[in-house]
Write an enzyme that holds these catalytic residues in place. Structure first.
Site, PDB file in Angstrom:
ATOM      1  N   CYS A  49       0.845  -1.206   0.000  1.00 32.40           N
ATOM      2  CA  CYS A  49       0.000   0.000   0.000  1.00 32.40           C
ATOM      3  C   CYS A  49       0.874   1.247   0.000  1.00 32.40           C
ATOM      4  O   CYS A  49       1.402   1.640   1.038  1.00 32.40           O
ATOM      5  CB  CYS A  49      -0.920  -0.027   1.216  1.00 32.40           C
ATOM      6  SG  CYS A  49      -1.944   1.442   1.375  1.00 32.40           S
ATOM      7  N   CYS A  91      -0.433   4.096   2.172  1.00 31.09           N
ATOM      8  CA  CYS A  91      -0.229   3.876   3.611  1.00 31.09           C
ATOM      9  C   CYS A  91       1.231   4.111   4.003  1.00 31.09           C
ATOM     10  O   CYS A  91       1.515   4.737   5.014  1.00 31.09           O
ATOM     11  CB  CYS A  91      -0.592   2.441   3.997  1.00 31.09           C
ATOM     12  SG  CYS A  91      -2.176   1.888   3.387  1.00 31.09           S
ATOM     13  N   ASP A  92       2.139   3.601   3.226  1.00 32.27           N
ATOM     14  CA  ASP A  92       3.543   3.532   3.672  1.00 32.27           C
ATOM     15  C   ASP A  92       4.510   4.408   2.886  1.00 32.27           C
ATOM     16  O   ASP A  92       5.681   4.523   3.266  1.00 32.27           O
ATOM     17  CB  ASP A  92       4.027   2.071   3.600  1.00 32.27           C
ATOM     18  CG  ASP A  92       3.243   1.188   4.562  1.00 32.27           C
ATOM     19  OD1 ASP A  92       2.847   1.693   5.628  1.00 32.27           O
ATOM     20  OD2 ASP A  92       3.015   0.008   4.245  1.00 32.27           O
TER      21      ASP A  92
HETATM   22  C1  LIG Z   1       0.392  -3.765   6.006  1.00 32.93           C
HETATM   23  C2  LIG Z   1      -0.754  -2.811   5.824  1.00 32.93           C
HETATM   24  C3  LIG Z   1      -0.624  -1.508   6.269  1.00 32.93           C
HETATM   25  C4  LIG Z   1      -1.668  -0.610   6.119  1.00 32.93           C
HETATM   26  N1  LIG Z   1      -1.499   0.649   6.571  1.00 32.93           N
HETATM   27  C5  LIG Z   1      -2.539   1.519   6.496  1.00 32.93           C
HETATM   28  C6  LIG Z   1      -2.406   2.847   7.014  1.00 32.93           C
HETATM   29  O1  LIG Z   1      -1.356   3.238   7.518  1.00 32.93           O
HETATM   30  N2  LIG Z   1      -3.487   3.654   6.910  1.00 32.93           N
HETATM   31  C7  LIG Z   1      -4.676   3.266   6.337  1.00 32.93           C
HETATM   32  O2  LIG Z   1      -5.623   4.029   6.294  1.00 32.93           O
HETATM   33  N3  LIG Z   1      -4.801   2.019   5.823  1.00 32.93           N
HETATM   34  C8  LIG Z   1      -3.779   1.153   5.894  1.00 32.93           C
HETATM   35  N4  LIG Z   1      -3.893  -0.108   5.360  1.00 32.93           N
HETATM   36  C9  LIG Z   1      -5.155  -0.453   4.677  1.00 32.93           C
HETATM   37  C10 LIG Z   1      -6.234  -0.779   5.720  1.00 32.93           C
HETATM   38  O3  LIG Z   1      -5.723  -1.732   6.607  1.00 32.93           O
HETATM   39  C11 LIG Z   1      -7.481  -1.283   5.049  1.00 32.93           C
HETATM   40  O4  LIG Z   1      -7.941  -0.334   4.107  1.00 32.93           O
HETATM   41  C12 LIG Z   1      -8.592  -1.520   6.076  1.00 32.93           C
HETATM   42  O5  LIG Z   1      -8.147  -2.394   7.089  1.00 32.93           O
HETATM   43  C13 LIG Z   1      -9.826  -2.092   5.423  1.00 32.93           C
HETATM   44  O6  LIG Z   1     -10.748  -2.322   6.417  1.00 32.93           O
HETATM   45  P1  LIG Z   1     -11.933  -3.364   6.258  1.00 32.93           P
HETATM   46  O7  LIG Z   1     -12.720  -3.260   7.512  1.00 32.93           O
HETATM   47  O8  LIG Z   1     -12.614  -3.154   4.979  1.00 32.93           O
HETATM   48  O9  LIG Z   1     -11.250  -4.788   6.116  1.00 32.93           O
HETATM   49  P2  LIG Z   1     -10.051  -5.558   6.828  1.00 32.93           P
HETATM   50  O10 LIG Z   1      -9.244  -4.693   7.716  1.00 32.93           O
HETATM   51  O11 LIG Z   1      -9.381  -6.277   5.729  1.00 32.93           O
HETATM   52  O12 LIG Z   1     -10.809  -6.615   7.735  1.00 32.93           O
HETATM   53  C14 LIG Z   1     -11.533  -7.659   7.148  1.00 32.93           C
HETATM   54  C15 LIG Z   1     -12.108  -8.481   8.277  1.00 32.93           C
HETATM   55  O13 LIG Z   1     -12.990  -9.444   7.727  1.00 32.93           O
HETATM   56  C16 LIG Z   1     -12.769 -10.680   8.363  1.00 32.93           C
HETATM   57  N5  LIG Z   1     -13.241 -11.724   7.456  1.00 32.93           N
HETATM   58  C17 LIG Z   1     -12.860 -11.988   6.175  1.00 32.93           C
HETATM   59  N6  LIG Z   1     -13.532 -13.043   5.688  1.00 32.93           N
HETATM   60  C18 LIG Z   1     -14.378 -13.452   6.684  1.00 32.93           C
HETATM   61  C19 LIG Z   1     -15.322 -14.494   6.813  1.00 32.93           C
HETATM   62  N7  LIG Z   1     -15.576 -15.360   5.806  1.00 32.93           N
HETATM   63  N8  LIG Z   1     -15.978 -14.628   7.987  1.00 32.93           N
HETATM   64  C20 LIG Z   1     -15.758 -13.764   9.017  1.00 32.93           C
HETATM   65  N9  LIG Z   1     -14.884 -12.749   8.938  1.00 32.93           N
HETATM   66  C21 LIG Z   1     -14.187 -12.603   7.794  1.00 32.93           C
HETATM   67  C22 LIG Z   1     -11.287 -10.715   8.669  1.00 32.93           C
HETATM   68  O14 LIG Z   1     -10.999 -11.632   9.702  1.00 32.93           O
HETATM   69  C23 LIG Z   1     -11.074  -9.260   9.092  1.00 32.93           C
HETATM   70  O15 LIG Z   1     -11.373  -9.114  10.445  1.00 32.93           O
HETATM   71  C24 LIG Z   1      -2.868  -1.020   5.497  1.00 32.93           C
HETATM   72  C25 LIG Z   1      -3.009  -2.337   5.055  1.00 32.93           C
HETATM   73  C26 LIG Z   1      -1.963  -3.227   5.207  1.00 32.93           C
HETATM   74  C27 LIG Z   1      -2.137  -4.648   4.735  1.00 32.93           C
END
Ligand SMILES: Cc1cc2nc3c(=O)[nH]c(=O)nc-3n(C[C@H](O)[C@H](O)[C@H](O)COP(=O)(O)OP(=O)(O)OC[C@H]3O[C@@H](n4cnc5c(N)ncnc54)[C@H](O)[C@@H]3O)c2cc1C
Length: 317
Positions: free
Chosen positions: A136, A139-140
């Site tokens: 990302c 992000c980084d």
């Molecule tokens: C290394 C890294 C660094 C990042 N740094 C930043 C940053 O500095 N700033 C920023 O804004 N964004 C950052 N991001 C991006 C950010 O993490 C994501 O945009 C954000 O987490 C998305 O949120 P979400 O709730 O959509 O999904 P996610 O955070 O991906 O969470 C998905 C959830 O769904 C659950 N899940 C999936 N499938 C199932 C299932 N079948 N049953 C039950 N649960 C399920 C998982 O267990 C998880 O809890 C980073 C991402 C990464 C990988």
């Protein structure tokens, strides 16, 4: 199979899921949330988050997610460990199977299952996770100001990431497996015209090296079968070869794009199934940020509340 009924079921415990839970809890929907395999979501795999509003000094990804979880719990969310393994959204109440052993019947469903970045599969990507390897740039990228980075990929996303990083880093190498870019013509043009970007066509990244973090990438150049291996010093290694939205079990009922991102109504988390909402990265091929995920989780919960209210189902909660 054991059955249970709820008004509002949230699948996923990233910023989208927990924010939906905070709003749904405060609206008295008594939400049930399943965390999935990665409690806290993607941010638990990173160190510092510096761009989530409200934390002027930054905060660790894990601490941020613990705070969101505590806030969701405070307003009555029933947070459980479990994975949604099957879905039947053909009629209300919708049925979600958890761990293949229990069915939750729900009037509203908020899908917040995120998207998983694709990696090349090199053992070094794991070894240097958070130490120079990122999927990302938004992000980084900030951590690589005036440094040298490489971006892997040849599509629009890779070009976007390279252009973003070119505004921060002193040099960006774009590592492209093929002899051409797959990106749209306009993106190709922007990348090629950028003096900070060097495109390495016909190159594969085959490993990384460095003592306390990434210091370089092992490259394999292959032009018409003639192979050449060499090392390129870099400070950061960015993957931009796509994401896989975690939407498989919902696909028979819900419209997705060709990659698997859930398609919602414009500016809304509403899917094509009434009462089913999608929030966060699973429905967002463009921004994929914690704050945008949280914002759409908020919208999804407000929509769920309105939907239940319109159906006259709130009174019995
Ligand atoms: C290394 C890294 C660094 C990042 N740094 C930043 C940053 O500095 N700033 C920023 O804004 N964004 C950052 N991001 C991006 C950010 O993490 C994501 O945009 C954000 O987490 C998305 O949120 P979400 O709730 O959509 O999904 P996610 O955070 O991906 O969470 C998905 C959830 O769904 C659950 N899940 C999936 N499938 C199932 C299932 N079948 N049953 C039950 N649960 C399920 C998982 O267990 C998880 O809890 C980073 C991402 C990464 C990988």
């Amino acid at each position: 199979m054991e059955k249970e009924t709820t008004k509002c079921l949230i699948i996923g415990s990233g910023p989208a899921g927990y924010t939906a839970a905070i709003y749904a809890g405060r609206a008295n929907l008594c939400p049930v949330l399943y965390e999935g395999l990665q409690p806290g979501g993607q941010l638990t795999t990173t160190t510092d988050v510096e761009n989530f509003p409200g934390y002027p000094e930054g905060i660790s990804g894990t601490a941020l997610m613990e705070d969101l979880r505590a806030q969701a719990t405070r307003f009555g969310t029933d947070i459980r460990y479990g994975i949604a393994t099957a879905a039947d959204l053909s009629k209300r109440p919708y049925q979600i199977t958890i761990d293949d052993e229990k069915v939750i019947e729900t009037e509203t469903l908020i899908i917040a299952t995120g998207a998983t970045a694709k990696y090349l599969g090199l053992p070094d990507e794991q070894k240097y996770a958070g130490m120079g390897v990122s999927a990302c740039a938004t992000c980084d990228g900030f951590f690589y100001r005036k440094k040298v980075v490489a971006v892997v990929g040849g599509g629009d996303t890779a070009c976007e990431e390279a252009l973003y990083l070119a505004g921060l880093a002193s040099k960006v190498y774009l590592i492209v497996r093929k002899s051409y870019l797959r990106a749209s013509k306009i993106m190709q043009q922007r990348v090629m015209e950028n003096e900070n970007i060097v495109i390495l066509f016909n190159h594969n990244a085959v490993g990384l090296y460095g003592e306390n973090g990434v210091e370089g990438v092992h490259l394999l150049e292959n032009v018409a079968g003639v192979e050449k291996r060499y090392d390129l010093p870099i400070d950061g290694f960015f993957l931009a070869i796509g994401h896989k939205p975690n939407s498989d079990i919902f696909k028979p009922y819900i419209e997705t794009d060709e990659v698997g991102y859930i398609i919602t109504e414009p500016d809304s988390p509403r899917t094509c199934v009434p009462g089913v909402f999608a929030a966060g990265d699973v429905a967002d091929p463009h921004y994929r940020q914690a704050i945008t995920a949280a914002g759409s989780g908020c919208k999804a919960a407000i929509e769920a509340e309105r939907y239940l209210s319109e159906l006259g189902l709130l009174k019995s909660v």
